[in-house]
Design a protein around this motif. Structure first.
Motif, mmCIF file in Angstrom:
data_model
loop_
_atom_site.group_PDB
_atom_site.id
_atom_site.type_symbol
_atom_site.label_atom_id
_atom_site.label_comp_id
_atom_site.label_asym_id
_atom_site.label_seq_id
_atom_site.Cartn_x
_atom_site.Cartn_y
_atom_site.Cartn_z
ATOM 1 N N MET A 133 0.788 -1.292 -0.224
ATOM 2 C CA MET A 133 -0.150 -0.088 -0.097
ATOM 3 C C MET A 133 0.995 1.078 0.063
ATOM 4 N N THR A 134 2.135 0.863 0.332
ATOM 5 C CA THR A 134 2.886 2.204 0.432
ATOM 6 C C THR A 134 3.379 2.437 -0.959
ATOM 7 N N SER A 135 3.089 1.752 -2.047
ATOM 8 C CA SER A 135 3.628 2.003 -3.453
ATOM 9 C C SER A 135 2.939 3.340 -3.779
ATOM 10 N N THR A 136 3.786 4.144 -4.594
ATOM 11 C CA THR A 136 3.465 5.329 -5.051
ATOM 12 C C THR A 136 2.827 5.403 -6.334
ATOM 13 N N HIS A 137 1.996 6.353 -6.375
ATOM 14 C CA HIS A 137 1.216 6.384 -7.834
ATOM 15 C C HIS A 137 1.473 7.649 -8.352
ATOM 16 N N LEU A 138 2.755 7.808 -8.642
ATOM 17 C CA LEU A 138 2.908 9.058 -9.555
ATOM 18 C C LEU A 138 2.591 8.938 -10.908
ATOM 19 N N PRO A 139 1.908 10.327 -11.486
ATOM 20 C CA PRO A 139 1.353 10.263 -12.892
ATOM 21 C C PRO A 139 2.668 9.929 -13.727
ATOM 22 N N ARG A 152 -2.619 18.501 -1.581
ATOM 23 C CA ARG A 152 -3.127 17.544 -2.564
ATOM 24 C C ARG A 152 -2.455 17.976 -3.853
ATOM 25 N N PRO A 153 -2.170 17.134 -4.792
ATOM 26 C CA PRO A 153 -1.503 17.157 -5.833
ATOM 27 C C PRO A 153 -1.951 18.033 -7.075
ATOM 28 N N LYS A 170 3.775 19.309 -4.580
ATOM 29 C CA LYS A 170 2.930 18.447 -5.293
ATOM 30 C C LYS A 170 3.434 17.057 -5.376
ATOM 31 N N ALA A 214 2.643 15.368 -2.290
ATOM 32 C CA ALA A 214 1.245 15.416 -2.131
ATOM 33 C C ALA A 214 0.773 13.855 -2.364
ATOM 34 N N TYR A 271 -6.184 12.319 -6.898
ATOM 35 C CA TYR A 271 -4.844 11.606 -6.472
ATOM 36 C C TYR A 271 -4.658 10.863 -7.870
ATOM 37 N N GLY A 304 -3.216 5.570 -0.746
ATOM 38 C CA GLY A 304 -2.064 4.520 -0.436
ATOM 39 C C GLY A 304 -0.751 5.547 0.034
#
Lengths: 279, 258, 326
Positions: free
Chosen positions: A1-7, A113-114, C90, C93, C123, C171
């Motif tokens: 769950m700590t995986s990151t979801h960067l675009p 928030r991003p 960002k 974030a 997100y 997450g």
């Protein structure tokens, strides 16, 4: 769950668009959830139109010689007022939301928030405005049918709808400018009042700016306030493709200028908040 | 009566001081309303410059009407400011505390707030009346009668609308909307209304009796016009008091709990 | 283990114009500056749950703001998940979650589900992943019946469960919690503490929490950093502090007659009045149960309250002992 979801880069634009779309739907949903307020607004619209069209119908019926009455269209200004009020009453109070968030520290959760708060807020306001435009538009059509007034030519509707939507965009940007002043001023009411009154006067809320003295007319037509109200509304009484395109051009110009102004104010205000930890 | 007036003045005095408390905000609200009225007046100046008259009304008649409306709304807001949120007060159950006290309910509800913006209306109204309405000093007694009658009519209408709250919880904002609609009707030349709209303006939304009939009385003074204005004001006052007491009886019986 | 947060000598100085006195005072303002954070350094490892506590105005929220990227420091270094927060706000974030106990991040008029969905887009979360996480949270946090309720109609406890859910849906590897249980009743507090602790443990999540409730710290965190006047004054495992400072209870007994003297080890009497006796109970030496049994046996007890000592007092004790040991 700590995986990151960067675009990832290629997807970024479509993801940004989907976040904006989602904010738009959220704004629309909020407005629908407050439906009693929406109904109240529609009733207000009807009563306003009854009073204002009574005024202009009387002026046209009398047509006093030697007055501007000769320049009025046969059907009076009821249709014109119908469009100006349609746009005016569709505007959400974006300035109050901005003031509230900025002054109360409510900005913080958004900054964590991003996605851009300003873009999200704008999109959300637009969603709210579109629901109102829809509800007021239906009200207007029903009222038009009931009143037995001669409707404008069909192409007028094709011109009014896009110009009206863009007019609302201009209006939201103008009010957003007032709201963003909250970074520097404790209350944004004075800015909002000045903008609102200029909308009435230079935007031609109660009568087309063509009825003004020549100098005032020229100033008004070139202002963002005419892009907000006059250009969409004039199509209801003087329908022309040329007028449509001119209006579109002015709206495009002012949307670019005002967006840039909003963005500049936002950047300056944000830098202040990040530096000083508040306003 | 004197004791009652003294008590009322005391309560309003406190409410006014409360509205003064944040001075910057107070100034802002007054100035905002003054600008608002100024722009509205400018629009009418432009209108009459272009069209001279409408239904026999010239600029001075319109100025008289606007002056009356602003002054009435101004006095109401300063001295009876509680009228604005009376429906909300009723729905919030604020009557419970007032019912345990010996003094009149309506007056207590009206005196609980004083609106800062109303000073802007009041100043605007007096300015417009004295500069543009073309009333002379000899008209003063009639002008005072017109203002008192209009004030009574407007306030009575607002109280009647607020009484809807005794029967329907949805009256929270609707009562205020109805008052605003009355105000809207009161801000345009009386000569433009015809047929059903005119009936509404002289009944449910009594703009006709708040400002239009008083304007006619000032322009063509006579026993008949005075009688119309005074009778109408009294009738609306009786209606408001009656509705309030009917509503109160329902409230006390516990039937209206929103 | 690897460091998730590293800060070194972080400082934040606020300056503001102080108006002079007198008629023309406003024209010659004096600039006054205060050190809100005055050289703070610490490191937090992955999976650690750390409480940052301190009296009001000690600099803890300023520190948290700088760590989350919404405030620029005057000087000093920080690395959070490998990023410099105020430069990469960002990007950071996407990887942190934040809960403000006193501020809602949900859209009040709408059902909670709509807010969650909006956050999914903010997100950039994949729908399947998002639904799976939400499903897990709904089950563990008993949210099924809340999802379709407008947020402004929820109780504070229900809303807080939704706030925490909202902050976890993308997450994040690091969670900031600012007073997460403030204003809640005992049951709601317990549910939230259990959830935060278990969720973090199961997912290897790092937690940084501020609170005025000593139980939040005891039950959720395994390390405590005490900040005072812009500096770190104590940085110790919770276990160590628990033994010395957190194992206390305040027992208040109301009497309708003669008062009693309880002669038990670990019980000290505080300021009391004619009808009430306030006792400081050291739970390492005596159980609260024993104290109450003794009191009841005496008779005449009308009311009993058991409380944790206020955070200010605990901080004061910790701080005082830290100063003396130095």
């Amino acid at each position: 769950m700590t995986s990151t979801h960067l675009p990832s880069r290629p997807n970024e634009a479509s993801r940004a668009a989907s976040a904006l779309l989602s904010a738009f739907r959220l704004g629309a949903g909020q407005t629908l959830a407050g439906w009693p307020v929406l109904v109240g607004r529609c009733i207000f619209y009807v009563i306003l139109l009854i009073v204002l069209s009574a005024l202009w119908d009387k002026v046209v019926a009398e047509r006093l010689p030697g007055t501007l009455a000769g320049e009025l269209p046969a059907g009076g200004l009821a249709l014109y007022i119908g469009v100006t009020e349609w746009i005016t009453l569709a505007l959400p109070a974006v300035h109050l939301k901005l003031e509230d968030d900025i002054r109360s520290g409510g900005l913080e959760p958004h900054l964590l928030r991003p996605k851009s708060y300003l873009a999200q807020t704008f999109s959300q306001s637009l969603g709210a405005a579109m629901v109102r435009l829809g509800a007021l538009g239906v009200t207007a059509l029903v009222l038009l049918a009931v009143s037995g007034r001669e409707p404008p030519p069909w192409e007028a509707f094709a011109y009014i709808v896009p110009l009206g939507v863009l007019g609302v965009v201009v209006g939201i940007l103008l009010y957003a400018l007032a709201g963003l002043m909250a970074f520097w001023a404790r209350r944004t009411l004075p800015f909002q009042l000045v903008i609102q009154k200029l909308m009435f006067l230079l935007g031609g809320l109660y009568a087309p700016v063509t009825l003004y003295p020549p100098l005032l007319e020229a100033v008004a037509k070139a202002s963002p306030f005419a892009a907000h109200l006059y250009w969409p509304s004039i199509q209801a009484i003087v329908t022309s493709r040329e007028g449509f395109l001119t209006g579109l051009a002015w709206q495009g110009f002012w949307i670019v200028v005002l967006s840039y102004a909003c963005l500049s104010l936002w950047r300056a205000g944000l830098a202040k908040v990040l530096r000083e930890g508040g306003v | 009566m004197i004791a009652f007036l003294r008590l009322y003045a005391l309560q309003v005095g406190a409410a006014v001081r409360m509205s003064f408390a944040d001075r910057a905000n107070f100034a802002l609200q007054v100035a905002g309303m003054a600008i608002n009225n100024l722009v509205f007046l400018t629009l009418w100046v432009l209108f009459f410059a272009g069209f001279k008259s409408v239904g026999g009304w010239g600029f001075s008649d319109m100025a008289l009407l606007l002056g009356l409306t602003m002054t009435i709304v101004g006095i109401c807001g300063v001295a009876f400011g509680g009228y604005r949120d009376m429906a909300v007060s009723i729905l919030r159950g604020e009557l419970d505390a007032l019912l345990t006290q010996p003094k009149g309910l309506i007056s207590r509800l009206l005196a609980r707030e004083s609106l800062a913006t109303a000073w802007g209306d009041l100043a605007g109204g007096i300015t417009v009346l004295s500069l543009f309405a073309e009333v002379s000093l000899s008209d003063l007694p009639l002008l005072i009668l017109a203002l008192s009658a209009g004030l009574t009519g407007y306030l009575s209408a607002a109280i009647s609308f607020a009484c809807l709250a005794f029967w329907a919880s949805g009256a929270r904002s609707f009562a205020r909307d109805l008052t605003d609609f009355t105000l809207l009707f009161s801000s345009y030349p009386g000569s433009i209304y015809q047929g059903a709209v005119k009936v509404v303006a002289y009944s449910i939304l009594p703009a006709g009796f708040v400002v239009m009939a008083p304007v006619e009385m000032l322009r063509e003074p006579g026993l008949k016009s005075v009688a119309v204005v005074v009778t109408a004001a009294m009738a609306y006052a009786v209606l408001a008091a009656g509705l309030f007491h009917l509503g109160l009886r329902r409230y006390r019986s516990g039937a209206s709990l929103a | 283990m690897s460091a998730v947060i590293t800060i070194a000598n972080l400082r934040k100085q606020y300056s503001y114009a102080k108006r002079g006195r007198g008629l023309f005072g406003g024209f010659s303002p004096q600039h006054v500056s205060i050190e809100a954070v005055d050289g703070v350094s610490f490191q937090v490892e992955r999976g650690e749950r750390v409480a940052v506590i301190g009296p009001n105005g000690a600099g803890k929220s300023t520190t948290l703001k700088m760590l989350s990227g919404i405030l620029e420091p005057t000087s000093g270094e920080a690395s959070v998940l490998g990023l410099t927060p105020w430069r990469d706000r960002k990007a950071l974030a996407y990887r942190i979650g934040v809960v403000f106990g006193q501020r809602s991040q949900l859209w009040g008029e709408l059902p909670a589900r709509d807010s969650f969905n909006q956050l999914r887009h903010i997100y950039d979360q994949d729908k399947a992943v998002f639904e799976k996480r939400l499903g897990e949270m709904v089950k563990r946090f008993a949210l099924a019946e809340l999802l379709d309720q407008p947020v402004h109609r929820m109780s504070l406890g229900q809303r807080m469960r939704c706030e925490i859910t909202a902050s976890l849906l993308h997450g994040p590897g690091l969670l900031f919690l600012d007073e997460p249980t403030i204003g809640l009743d005992v049951t709601a507090k317990a549910a939230i503490r259990d959830f935060i602790r278990d969720h973090a443990r199961d997912h290897g999540q790092t937690v940084l929490l501020t609170s005025h409730d000593t139980r939040d710290i005891e039950l959720v965190c395994d390390r405590v950093i005490v900040v005072n006047a812009g500096r770190v004054v104590v940085d110790q495992p919770t276990d160590q502090l628990r033994r010395r400072f957190l194992g206390r209870k305040i027992v208040t007994l109301l009497f309708n007659g003669a008062q009693i003297v309880l002669d038990l080890p670990g019980v000290t009497r505080r300021a009391s009045d004619a009808h009430a006796v306030v006792l400081d109970v050291d739970t390492r030496l005596v159980r609260v149960e024993q104290v109450i049994t003794a009191a009841l046996a005496h008779g005449g007890v009308e009311d009993i309250t058991i409380e944790d000592p206020p955070m200010e007092e605990v901080i004061h004790d910790i701080y005082a002992s830290a100063v003396t040991t130095q």
